[in-house]
Motif scaffolding. Structure first.
Motif, short mmCIF file in Angstrom:
data_model
loop_
_atom_site.label_atom_id
_atom_site.label_comp_id
_atom_site.label_asym_id
_atom_site.label_seq_id
_atom_site.Cartn_x
_atom_site.Cartn_y
_atom_site.Cartn_z
N ALA A 1 0.83 -1.20 0.00
CA ALA A 1 0.00 0.00 0.00
C ALA A 1 0.87 1.26 0.00
O ALA A 1 0.62 2.20 -0.75
CB ALA A 1 -0.93 -0.01 1.21
N GLN A 2 1.91 1.28 0.83
CA GLN A 2 2.80 2.44 0.84
C GLN A 2 3.59 2.55 -0.46
O GLN A 2 3.83 3.66 -0.96
CB GLN A 2 3.76 2.38 2.03
N ALA A 3 3.98 1.39 -1.00
CA ALA A 3 4.73 1.40 -2.26
C ALA A 3 3.86 1.80 -3.44
O ALA A 3 4.37 2.09 -4.52
CB ALA A 3 5.33 0.02 -2.51
N ASN A 4 2.52 1.79 -3.23
CA ASN A 4 1.55 2.07 -4.29
C ASN A 4 1.69 1.06 -5.43
O ASN A 4 1.65 1.41 -6.61
CB ASN A 4 1.69 3.50 -4.82
N ILE A 5 1.85 -0.19 -5.03
CA ILE A 5 1.93 -1.30 -5.97
C ILE A 5 0.69 -2.17 -5.78
O ILE A 5 0.43 -2.66 -4.67
CB ILE A 5 3.20 -2.14 -5.75
N PHE A 6 -0.08 -2.35 -6.85
CA PHE A 6 -1.30 -3.16 -6.78
C PHE A 6 -1.02 -4.54 -7.35
O PHE A 6 -0.49 -4.68 -8.45
CB PHE A 6 -2.43 -2.50 -7.56
N LEU A 7 -1.39 -5.55 -6.58
CA LEU A 7 -1.31 -6.94 -7.05
C LEU A 7 -2.70 -7.55 -6.99
O LEU A 7 -3.38 -7.42 -5.96
CB LEU A 7 -0.36 -7.76 -6.17
N PRO A 8 -3.14 -8.22 -8.05
CA PRO A 8 -4.40 -8.96 -7.95
C PRO A 8 -4.32 -9.96 -6.79
O PRO A 8 -3.25 -10.52 -6.50
CB PRO A 8 -4.49 -9.67 -9.30
N GLU A 9 -5.45 -10.19 -6.12
CA GLU A 9 -5.43 -11.04 -4.94
C GLU A 9 -4.82 -12.41 -5.18
O GLU A 9 -4.04 -12.89 -4.33
CB GLU A 9 -6.85 -11.17 -4.37
N PRO A 10 -5.12 -13.10 -6.29
CA PRO A 10 -4.48 -14.40 -6.50
C PRO A 10 -2.96 -14.31 -6.57
O PRO A 10 -2.25 -15.19 -6.07
CB PRO A 10 -5.08 -14.88 -7.83
N VAL A 11 -2.45 -13.22 -7.19
CA VAL A 11 -1.01 -13.04 -7.26
C VAL A 11 -0.44 -12.75 -5.88
O VAL A 11 0.61 -13.29 -5.49
CB VAL A 11 -0.66 -11.91 -8.25
N PHE A 12 -1.14 -11.90 -5.13
CA PHE A 12 -0.68 -11.60 -3.77
C PHE A 12 -0.61 -12.87 -2.92
O PHE A 12 0.37 -13.11 -2.22
CB PHE A 12 -1.61 -10.58 -3.10
N GLN A 13 -1.66 -13.68 -2.99
CA GLN A 13 -1.68 -14.91 -2.20
C GLN A 13 -0.57 -15.87 -2.62
O GLN A 13 0.04 -16.53 -1.78
CB GLN A 13 -3.04 -15.59 -2.33
N GLN A 14 -0.30 -15.92 -3.92
CA GLN A 14 0.76 -16.78 -4.41
C GLN A 14 2.12 -16.34 -3.88
O GLN A 14 2.97 -17.16 -3.53
CB GLN A 14 0.77 -16.80 -5.94
N MET A 15 2.32 -15.02 -3.83
CA MET A 15 3.61 -14.49 -3.41
C MET A 15 3.77 -14.42 -1.90
O MET A 15 4.86 -14.69 -1.37
CB MET A 15 3.80 -13.09 -4.00
N PHE A 16 2.68 -14.07 -1.17
CA PHE A 16 2.84 -13.75 0.24
C PHE A 16 1.91 -14.53 1.17
O PHE A 16 2.02 -14.42 2.38
CB PHE A 16 2.60 -12.25 0.46
N GLY A 17 0.98 -15.29 0.62
CA GLY A 17 0.07 -16.06 1.45
C GLY A 17 0.65 -17.44 1.78
O GLY A 17 1.60 -17.91 1.16
N GLY A 18 0.09 -18.08 2.75
CA GLY A 18 0.50 -19.44 3.09
C GLY A 18 1.84 -19.50 3.80
O GLY A 18 2.40 -18.50 4.24
N GLU A 19 2.35 -20.72 3.90
CA GLU A 19 3.59 -20.95 4.62
C GLU A 19 4.80 -20.56 3.76
O GLU A 19 4.80 -20.73 2.55
CB GLU A 19 3.71 -22.43 5.01
#
Length: 289
Positions: free
Chosen positions: A162-180
């Motif tokens: 949010a501070q970086a003002n970078i938007f990621l679609p939720e599936p991409v966000f989850q792939q990169m930062f979600g889960g273990e």
């Protein structure tokens, strides 16, 4: 044909640095923070056709261990590490391409050791102290760090983007930062949030020292980074130094997304902006020392 990569470790005060060398010719260092040597490998392979290319893991990240895991990683400290690597290779002065936190490293290096640097390309340095809303940036950064240290890694990354003002679609966000996370990945993230993020974004470069070597400095901005945090900081730094920002393909990690296009542009920039003795950047030219 993949170039031969030589991987070694160099002991420096407080750390053991993993570094890699490929190719032959004038020395180019590709430096990130927290990005490690692996992120620059495709670009390094291309540049190694006519250059000696140095990549490294910054202290505390991936294969570069630290004696004190609670000590901060500052641009000055990482610049001292890079200076020791260049001295160790005995191949300098170097052209240094630093991205994100690595751009701060490169700027700190040319401030402290200008004799070791032929040219610096500071690609999207996240220097929040140059912005008018620096107080809010500092507060937001402290908040995202506290969120991560409290155990909410996903929430911390949402605040960071949010501070970086970078938007990621939720599936991409989850792939990169979600889960273990893999243990090494989580350890690197935690070190970055706890000990590298604030020292890098709150670092105040010596503008007078940089103006004195401005003919050897380019400030890179991604063509797709308009309106993002690092677009703002890069333009602020370029304005403070009295130089125009230099466009590069892609966004904040354009060299990862399209290393071939980035290699072409990097060679163009260095040929146009940094004539001899800063290296033979035409890929058809004979490499020179």
């Amino acid at each position: 044909m993949n170039p031969t990569v030589t991987a070694r470790t160099l002991a420096v005060p407080g750390a053991r640095l993993h570094y890699e060398v490929r190719g032959d010719g004038p020395l180019v260092a590709l430096i990130g923070a927290p990005m490690n040597a692996d992120s620059f490998a495709p670009l390094a392979d291309l540049l190694s056709a006519d250059h000696t290319v140095l990549t490294a893991d910054p202290r505390g990240i991936n294969r570069s261990s630290v004696d004190d895991p609670d000590a901060d990683s500052t641009p000055e400290l990482r610049a001292a590490d890079l200076a020791r690597l260049i001295t160790h290779l005995d191949a300098g002065p170097a052209t240094v391409f630093g991205s994100s936190g690595g751009a701060g490293t490169a700027l700190a290096l040319v401030q402290a050791h200008p004799e070791q640097v032929r040219a610096v390309i500071a690609h999207e340095p996240p220097l929040g102290e140059l912005l008018d809303d620096r107080d809010q940036v500092r507060a937001n950064t402290a908040d995202m760090i506290a969120t991560h240290l409290a155990g909410d890694a996903t929430g911390a990354w949402r605040k960071f983007l949010a501070q970086a003002n970078i938007f990621l679609p939720e599936p991409v966000f989850q792939q990169m930062f979600g889960g273990e996370r893999e243990p090494r990945q989580f350890a690197d993230e935690r070190f970055w949030f706890a000990h590298e993020l604030l020292p890098s974004t709150c670092w105040q470069p010596d503008l007078a020292a940089l103006r004195a070597v401005a003919s050897r400095v380019a400030i890179g901005v991604g063509e797709e980074s308009a309106g993002q945090f690092c677009d703002r900081t890069s333009n602020a730094l370029a304005a403070a130094l009295g130089i125009e920002p230099t466009a590069f393909p892609g966004g904040h990690i354009g060299f990862v997304d399209d290393p071939a296009a980035f290699d072409t542009r990097l060679r163009e920039v260095l040929s146009a902006s940094f004539p001899a003795p800063w290296g033979a950047w035409d890929s058809t030219a004979t490499p020179s020392e």
